[in-house]
Write a protein that holds these residues in place. Sequence first.
Motif, PDB file in Angstrom:
ATOM      1  N   GLU A   1      25.366  36.366 -15.959  1.00 46.22           N
ATOM      2  CA  GLU A   1      24.889  35.601 -17.110  1.00 46.22           C
ATOM      3  C   GLU A   1      25.967  34.636 -17.614  1.00 46.22           C
ATOM      4  O   GLU A   1      25.685  33.477 -17.961  1.00 46.22           O
TER       5      GLU A   1
ATOM      6  N   GLU B   1      35.357  36.470 -23.192  1.00 50.31           N
ATOM      7  CA  GLU B   1      34.475  37.596 -22.898  1.00 50.31           C
ATOM      8  C   GLU B   1      34.677  38.088 -21.470  1.00 50.31           C
ATOM      9  O   GLU B   1      34.695  39.308 -21.215  1.00 50.31           O
TER      10      GLU B   1
ATOM     11  N   ARG C   1      26.252  41.037 -16.502  1.00 54.09           N
ATOM     12  CA  ARG C   1      26.754  40.182 -17.575  1.00 54.09           C
ATOM     13  C   ARG C   1      27.605  39.039 -17.008  1.00 54.09           C
ATOM     14  O   ARG C   1      27.525  37.908 -17.488  1.00 54.09           O
ATOM     15  N   TYR C   2      28.374  39.344 -15.966  1.00 55.80           N
ATOM     16  CA  TYR C   2      29.167  38.278 -15.340  1.00 55.80           C
ATOM     17  C   TYR C   2      28.256  37.191 -14.756  1.00 55.80           C
ATOM     18  O   TYR C   2      28.571  35.997 -14.819  1.00 55.80           O
TER      19      TYR C   2
ATOM     20  N   PRO D   1      25.789  46.972 -15.323  1.00 54.38           N
ATOM     21  CA  PRO D   1      25.607  46.066 -16.467  1.00 54.38           C
ATOM     22  C   PRO D   1      26.688  44.984 -16.561  1.00 54.38           C
ATOM     23  O   PRO D   1      26.397  43.842 -16.910  1.00 54.38           O
ATOM     24  N   THR D   2      27.932  45.361 -16.222  1.00 53.98           N
ATOM     25  CA  THR D   2      29.021  44.371 -16.316  1.00 53.98           C
ATOM     26  C   THR D   2      28.842  43.269 -15.273  1.00 53.98           C
ATOM     27  O   THR D   2      29.036  42.077 -15.556  1.00 53.98           O
TER      28      THR D   2
END
Length: 409
Positions: free
Chosen positions: A227, A208, A224-225, A220-221
């Motif tokens: 997370e 991912e 996400r990283y 958002p990216t």
Amino acid sequence: MSSDPWGRVDETGTVYVRTADGERVVGSWQAGSPDEALAYFERKYEGLVVEIGLLERRVRTTDLAAKDALAAVEHLREQVDAHHAVGDLDALRARLDKLVETVESRREERKAQRAKQSEEARSAKEALVAEAEELARSEQWRAAGERLRALVDTWKGLPRLDRKSDDELWHRFSHARSAFSKRRKAHFAQLDAQREDARRVKERLVAEAESLSGSTDWGPTAARYRELMAEWKAAGRAQREHEDELWNRFRGAQDVFFAARGSVFAERDAEQAENLKLKEELAEEAEKLLPVTDLKAARAAFRSVNERWEAIGHVPRDARPKVEGRMQAVERAIQEAEEAEWRRTNPEARARAAGLTGQLQAAVDKLRGQIEQARAQGNTARAEKLERELEGRQALLDQALKGLQEFGG
């Protein structure tokens, strides 16, 4: 006719020796004068004196077996009783009787000594078995495994007991080692399974992360990283041969993304430069905690520094290894201090080390006393034998003392 205090030669050439039970015929002499006859048989007497003296010395100064010593006494007694010598044969018989008493006394002493040594060996082996059975329940896999191997070496250095007792103790000792080995094998099998699960999770996270590395959806990216990083830490470690490779791919994917974002947001360069300065200041603050003198305070202070560190954003990639390496060095030093403190304050390990050291010290002191006694008795061979045994016990004691010093004891 010729005579002396212990014998005479009559006119027929018959030689007699005087004893407490009267005269006994020694032999007949026709080859020379009566004086020559007496001199010949007196020399035979002197030969018996020398042989008895040599046997007395062997009994006194060597480990001559009682069976062999008594056989030698009987051989000499037969020669004395044959009356083929002129001299104080009764005195020789008395010396032989006394020598028999000495040999019997020595045999009893040795029997008692062997019984004592056997009891000491039994006690030592029972102590080894007890420690092995305790170690069999330990989860300190490396330390307990090394200690069990050391116990085997100690066992090999101890004398055997009677077969039944020795076999029973060895069975318990061997069973304890086997039980520990089985538990350790099961533990590492479970650990391998957990690491395999971690590998599969991290491969998914890497996939991912790599798929996101080309994203231009910066906010958002990036979230996400973060997370993914949290999931990475929660997954645990994979096998050593996979962990570094997966981490490099995971971190590399993030670097690609954040480098791209940095090129778009030029101001990020200035921000990262400021972050680097802040982290260098924190690294310097952390380094002042070394050397660790107050472990509790050092942990708390480092935790504070690390929380502030984590709150700071990225630094320039080329500067990251150096500044992070400084913090990691401080963290390792604190961890090493924690491990040293644990080893030093572990009462169970300290007690075992102190107990073994005490046993070995007592054995060394005892051997030294036995050596002094053997020297005083003129028993050189026994003293040398005991000194060789002392060297082995002293080596074990030195090793045990070295281990005890690690606990600060």
